[in-house]
Design a protein around this motif. Sequence first.
Motif, PDB file in Angstrom:
ATOM      1  N   THR A  28       0.853  -1.186   0.000  1.00 24.64           N
ATOM      2  CA  THR A  28       0.000   0.000   0.000  1.00 24.64           C
ATOM      3  C   THR A  28       0.889   1.235   0.000  1.00 24.64           C
ATOM      4  N   VAL A  29       0.658   2.142  -0.938  1.00 20.18           N
ATOM      5  CA  VAL A  29       1.390   3.405  -0.995  1.00 20.18           C
ATOM      6  C   VAL A  29       0.499   4.499  -0.422  1.00 20.18           C
ATOM      7  N   HIS A  30       0.987   5.183   0.602  1.00 21.14           N
ATOM      8  CA  HIS A  30       0.270   6.275   1.245  1.00 21.14           C
ATOM      9  C   HIS A  30       0.855   7.602   0.759  1.00 21.14           C
ATOM     10  N   GLU A  31       0.009   8.468   0.235  1.00 15.81           N
ATOM     11  CA  GLU A  31       0.463   9.756  -0.290  1.00 15.81           C
ATOM     12  C   GLU A  31      -0.530  10.839   0.112  1.00 15.81           C
ATOM     13  N   ARG A  32      -0.009  12.018   0.452  1.00 18.01           N
ATOM     14  CA  ARG A  32      -0.882  13.095   0.928  1.00 18.01           C
ATOM     15  C   ARG A  32      -1.871  13.564  -0.136  1.00 18.01           C
ATOM     16  N   ARG A  33      -1.410  13.678  -1.390  1.00 16.55           N
ATOM     17  CA  ARG A  33      -2.297  14.207  -2.428  1.00 16.55           C
ATOM     18  C   ARG A  33      -2.178  13.358  -3.689  1.00 16.55           C
ATOM     19  N   GLU A  34      -3.239  13.384  -4.467  1.00 12.13           N
ATOM     20  CA  GLU A  34      -3.319  12.523  -5.647  1.00 12.13           C
ATOM     21  C   GLU A  34      -2.710  13.175  -6.882  1.00 12.13           C
ATOM     22  N   GLU A  35      -2.733  14.509  -6.954  1.00  9.84           N
ATOM     23  CA  GLU A  35      -2.299  15.189  -8.166  1.00  9.84           C
ATOM     24  C   GLU A  35      -0.779  15.334  -8.201  1.00  9.84           C
ATOM     25  N   LEU A  36      -0.241  15.561  -9.406  1.00  8.80           N
ATOM     26  CA  LEU A  36       1.194  15.793  -9.579  1.00  8.80           C
ATOM     27  C   LEU A  36       1.568  17.171  -9.055  1.00  8.80           C
ATOM     28  N   PRO A  37       2.875  17.416  -8.782  1.00  9.11           N
ATOM     29  CA  PRO A  37       3.292  18.741  -8.318  1.00  9.11           C
ATOM     30  C   PRO A  37       2.869  19.826  -9.302  1.00  9.11           C
ATOM     31  N   PRO A  38       2.367  20.976  -8.793  1.00 14.30           N
ATOM     32  CA  PRO A  38       1.853  22.013  -9.692  1.00 14.30           C
ATOM     33  C   PRO A  38       2.940  22.760 -10.453  1.00 14.30           C
ATOM     34  N   VAL A  39       4.157  22.784  -9.925  1.00 16.40           N
ATOM     35  CA  VAL A  39       5.261  23.486 -10.573  1.00 16.40           C
ATOM     36  C   VAL A  39       6.269  22.455 -11.059  1.00 16.40           C
ATOM     37  N   GLU A  40       6.622  22.543 -12.330  1.00 12.81           N
ATOM     38  CA  GLU A  40       7.535  21.566 -12.915  1.00 12.81           C
ATOM     39  C   GLU A  40       8.979  21.886 -12.560  1.00 12.81           C
ATOM     40  N   THR A  41       9.731  20.856 -12.240  1.00 11.99           N
ATOM     41  CA  THR A  41      11.172  20.984 -12.053  1.00 11.99           C
ATOM     42  C   THR A  41      11.856  19.891 -12.866  1.00 11.99           C
ATOM     43  N   SER A  42      13.157  20.026 -13.042  1.00 13.11           N
ATOM     44  CA  SER A  42      13.910  19.070 -13.855  1.00 13.11           C
ATOM     45  C   SER A  42      14.930  18.356 -12.984  1.00 13.11           C
ATOM     46  N   LEU A  43      15.167  17.088 -13.301  1.00 12.75           N
ATOM     47  CA  LEU A  43      16.090  16.256 -12.537  1.00 12.75           C
ATOM     48  C   LEU A  43      17.170  15.707 -13.462  1.00 12.75           C
TER      49      LEU A  43
END
Length: 340
Positions: A28-43
């Motif tokens: 089971t994966v527990h996550e605070r929010r369902e949506e992707l981060p609102p601001v894009e960053t690069s890795l």
Amino acid sequence: MDAVAVIGGGLAGLALAAGLDPRRFRVTVHERREELPPVETSLAMWPEAQQALDALGILPAVRAAGSRFGGMALMDGAGTPFFRTQAPGVIGVSRADLLSLLAAAVPDSVARAYGQVRTLPDAGLVVGADGVHSRVRRAVWGNRCRARLSPYVALRGVIAEPVTPGTGGEYWGRGQLFGITPASQGRTYWYASYRSDQGPDGIAVDEALAITRARFAGSSAVIGSVLAAATSAQTLAQRIWTAPPLRRYAREGAVLVGDAAHAMMPNLGRGACEALIDAVTLAELLNSRPLPDALQAYSRRRWLRSQGLRVASSAMARLALAERAQPLRDGLLRLAGWGR
């Protein structure tokens, strides 16, 4: 089946869920929010992280979604290079794209639970993949292992314009740095850092951008043009926190991965890479060994490397953000550049 509760659905949590054998583990994966981060960053995905992505079967898709780094430079604040170098094989990929690809690799048998985790679930293994402020780390390792606040703020964002040829790399000024790298779809990823008392929570992005533009006003014109194009809607502004040094990453029934285990200063660009390597290493060990042996082996394999990088990233931050020692630093870097 053994029950595994993964606290945190970021890079490390999703990579672990994707790598665990569904025939052996009920995840089971527990996550605070369902949506992707609102601001894009690069890795930046270095070769070791790409090996981890390959083990999960998504490296071709990451390569297709990302962009390859070309020549990069280390420069002073005015844009005069100390030296230039190549970054062969390094891929830049947006965090949102990588999260989406990892999520698609997670088996359908993995359950998702959304909302804040206030008490640790009852499971055979609880995995702290919940970042620098890890609730799992505090609950199992104790409050003395709370995150540590650095004196620096970091801004990150993406602009639509591509990187101007010859301008990519890092600019080290007096007590401040600025970075420019390629992003997907021909865009530019930028980041800036300097000593600040903003925050630590709820930093107003508009105000942080205004402060950053003022601080870098006397720097390279390239930095000015990037900051002029930056918008608050596509910018993150955060104080930098780090994890305390830990002697081991696993205790009976609990284990830490990624920033929960070794959140470090971002100056080496290795945080996301090490999180992926953590997750794939732990998954492979859990899939092939009894639980206690797997946890001990994971901690032994990952502790020295990740703690070494944590120390090295702090040292790099002190060098990159030097203030009184900046003239000496620049002189030594110029000497090093001439020797190439």
